[in-house]
Design a protein around this motif. Structure first.
Motif, short mmCIF file in Angstrom:
data_model
loop_
_atom_site.label_atom_id
_atom_site.label_comp_id
_atom_site.label_asym_id
_atom_site.label_seq_id
_atom_site.Cartn_x
_atom_site.Cartn_y
_atom_site.Cartn_z
N ALA A 192 30.28 -18.31 40.51
CA ALA A 192 28.88 -18.31 40.98
C ALA A 192 28.36 -16.89 41.11
O ALA A 192 27.22 -16.59 40.73
N VAL A 193 29.20 -16.01 41.64
CA VAL A 193 28.79 -14.60 41.78
C VAL A 193 28.65 -13.94 40.41
O VAL A 193 27.63 -13.31 40.10
N ALA A 194 29.67 -14.11 39.58
CA ALA A 194 29.67 -13.41 38.28
C ALA A 194 28.55 -13.90 37.37
O ALA A 194 27.82 -13.09 36.78
N ASP A 195 28.39 -15.21 37.26
CA ASP A 195 27.33 -15.73 36.39
C ASP A 195 25.97 -15.61 37.04
O ASP A 195 24.97 -15.36 36.36
N GLY A 196 25.96 -15.77 38.35
CA GLY A 196 24.68 -15.64 39.06
C GLY A 196 24.09 -14.26 38.91
O GLY A 196 22.87 -14.10 38.78
N LEU A 197 24.94 -13.25 38.91
CA LEU A 197 24.48 -11.87 38.75
C LEU A 197 24.53 -11.42 37.29
O LEU A 197 24.37 -10.25 37.00
N ARG A 198 24.80 -12.38 36.39
CA ARG A 198 24.73 -12.15 34.94
C ARG A 198 25.74 -11.12 34.45
O ARG A 198 25.47 -10.33 33.55
N MET A 199 26.92 -11.09 35.06
CA MET A 199 27.97 -10.17 34.58
C MET A 199 28.47 -10.64 33.23
O MET A 199 28.63 -11.85 33.00
N SER A 200 28.74 -9.71 32.35
CA SER A 200 29.23 -10.06 31.02
C SER A 200 30.69 -10.47 31.10
O SER A 200 31.48 -9.84 31.81
N PRO A 201 31.11 -11.52 30.38
CA PRO A 201 32.52 -11.91 30.38
C PRO A 201 33.43 -10.74 30.02
O PRO A 201 33.04 -9.86 29.27
N GLU A 202 34.64 -10.77 30.57
CA GLU A 202 35.54 -9.61 30.46
C GLU A 202 36.16 -9.45 29.08
O GLU A 202 36.37 -8.35 28.61
N PHE A 203 36.49 -10.57 28.42
CA PHE A 203 37.29 -10.47 27.20
C PHE A 203 36.51 -10.77 25.93
O PHE A 203 36.89 -10.35 24.85
N ALA A 204 35.47 -11.55 26.05
CA ALA A 204 34.58 -11.81 24.90
C ALA A 204 33.16 -11.50 25.36
O ALA A 204 32.36 -12.41 25.60
N PRO A 205 32.86 -10.21 25.52
CA PRO A 205 31.57 -9.83 26.13
C PRO A 205 30.39 -10.40 25.35
O PRO A 205 30.40 -10.43 24.12
N THR A 206 29.41 -10.87 26.09
CA THR A 206 28.21 -11.42 25.45
C THR A 206 27.12 -10.37 25.33
O THR A 206 26.11 -10.60 24.69
N GLY A 207 27.34 -9.24 25.98
CA GLY A 207 26.33 -8.20 25.94
C GLY A 207 25.24 -8.39 26.97
O GLY A 207 24.31 -7.59 27.04
N ARG A 208 25.35 -9.47 27.76
CA ARG A 208 24.30 -9.64 28.77
C ARG A 208 24.43 -8.53 29.82
O ARG A 208 25.53 -8.04 30.12
N THR A 209 23.30 -8.18 30.37
CA THR A 209 23.26 -7.05 31.30
C THR A 209 23.24 -7.56 32.73
O THR A 209 22.40 -8.41 33.07
N PRO A 210 24.14 -7.08 33.57
CA PRO A 210 24.13 -7.53 34.97
C PRO A 210 22.79 -7.24 35.64
O PRO A 210 22.12 -6.24 35.32
N LEU A 211 22.41 -8.10 36.55
CA LEU A 211 21.14 -7.93 37.27
C LEU A 211 21.24 -6.85 38.33
O LEU A 211 20.23 -6.43 38.88
N VAL A 212 22.47 -6.43 38.63
CA VAL A 212 22.72 -5.44 39.68
C VAL A 212 23.68 -4.39 39.13
O VAL A 212 24.45 -4.69 38.20
N PRO A 213 23.65 -3.18 39.67
CA PRO A 213 24.62 -2.18 39.21
C PRO A 213 26.03 -2.53 39.67
O PRO A 213 26.24 -2.86 40.84
N ILE A 214 26.99 -2.49 38.76
CA ILE A 214 28.39 -2.77 39.11
C ILE A 214 29.07 -1.42 39.33
O ILE A 214 29.10 -0.58 38.42
N PRO A 215 29.64 -1.18 40.52
CA PRO A 215 30.24 0.13 40.81
C PRO A 215 31.33 0.51 39.81
O PRO A 215 32.07 -0.35 39.31
N GLU A 216 31.42 1.80 39.52
CA GLU A 216 32.43 2.31 38.58
C GLU A 216 33.39 3.29 39.26
O GLU A 216 34.49 3.51 38.78
#
Lengths: 172, 82
Positions: free
Chosen positions: A17-41
């Motif tokens: 719910a968190v990952a898809d809700g915030l539009r995080m791109s899948p880890e192993f087959a990235p879709t290129g979608r851009t997260p709605l929030v900055p993901i810390p690095e």
């Protein structure tokens, strides 16, 4: 054992719910979608220790984005990660089976992020292609019957207040 | 409350009643599950669905017990009380 199934279903559903809700791109087959929030690095050392453990648990070069997101609140991350690790560790059910259950939960919940992560994990932990075929067949069958049951509003066959051999159809 | 009148087992064809008996043995229960009666209400649907189910739920690379856990997980995520 049923507690383990419930913990895996709950944690998986929540992380998805968190990952898809915030539009995080899948880890192993990235879709290129851009997260709605900055993901810390970058992280403080004590947080990095936890994140390194997470990356190791999943045999990844870096921790999954959903946990990096949680690192915004290190105390929450620490607690939730420890619970996640406990939920997915070998107990009555082994970790491979738990990843299969997480895959089933992710497919049923239509989570791009979760299907990607748990498909990779289940395979990494030894799920064969035949095993995958069988697991997906069960997912398909039970998505069919649960939808039929809900459409017709079927009431359970069993009375949940009764246990074991004494159980009888609820409608009798 | 169900929105349809469920088909009674005795109203099914002899062939389908035999299948219902096999279902009772499979689940070690002494009644025919509602879902079996629902599926077999239209035999052209229920019979092939039953064949697919028996094929998929048997022991294989995954055990029958493991498959029941997957089924329970699907039901949990779908919040299906049945």
């Amino acid at each position: 054992m049923w507690y383990e199934v419930a913990y895996v279903a709950g944690v998986t559903h929540a992380l998805n719910a968190v990952a898809d809700g915030l539009r995080m791109s899948p880890e192993f087959a990235p879709t290129g979608r851009t997260p709605l929030v900055p993901i810390p690095e970058t992280f403080e050392p004590e947080v990095k220790t936890v994140l390194d453990e997470i990356a190791g648990f999943y045999a990844m070069e870096g921790p999954p984005a959903v946990f990096r997101w949680m690192a915004r609140d290190p105390i929450f991350l620490s607690g939730y990660w420890s619970a996640t690790r406990a939920a997915f560790s070998d107990r009555a059910l082994d970790r491979r089976m738990k990843e299969v259950l997480a895959l089933a939960a992710s497919m049923t919940g239509k989570s791009d992020y979760g299907v990607d992560l748990h498909l990779r994990e289940a395979r990494r932990l030894g799920l064969t292609e035949q095993g995958l075929t069988e697991a997906v067949e069960v997912v398909q069958l039970f998505n069919t019957v649960t939808k039929i049951a809900d459409t017709l509003r079927l009431e359970p066959d069993f009375d949940p207040r009764l246990e074991g051999a004494g159980r009888r159809p609820a409608h009798e | 409350m169900e929105i349809v009148r469920l088909t009674e087992t005795q109203d099914l064809s002899a062939e389908d009643q035999k299948f219902c008996e096999a279902t009772k043995a499979w689940f070690k229960i002494d009644f025919v599950p509602k879902m079996s009666r629902v599926l077999l209400t239209v035999p052209e649907f229920g019979r092939p669905y039953g064949r697919a189910s028996r094929r998929a739920m048997a022991d294989g690379a995954l055990s029958r017990g493991e498959k029941e856990l997957i089924a329970a997980t699907v039901s949990a995520i779908n919040v299906c009380e049945y």
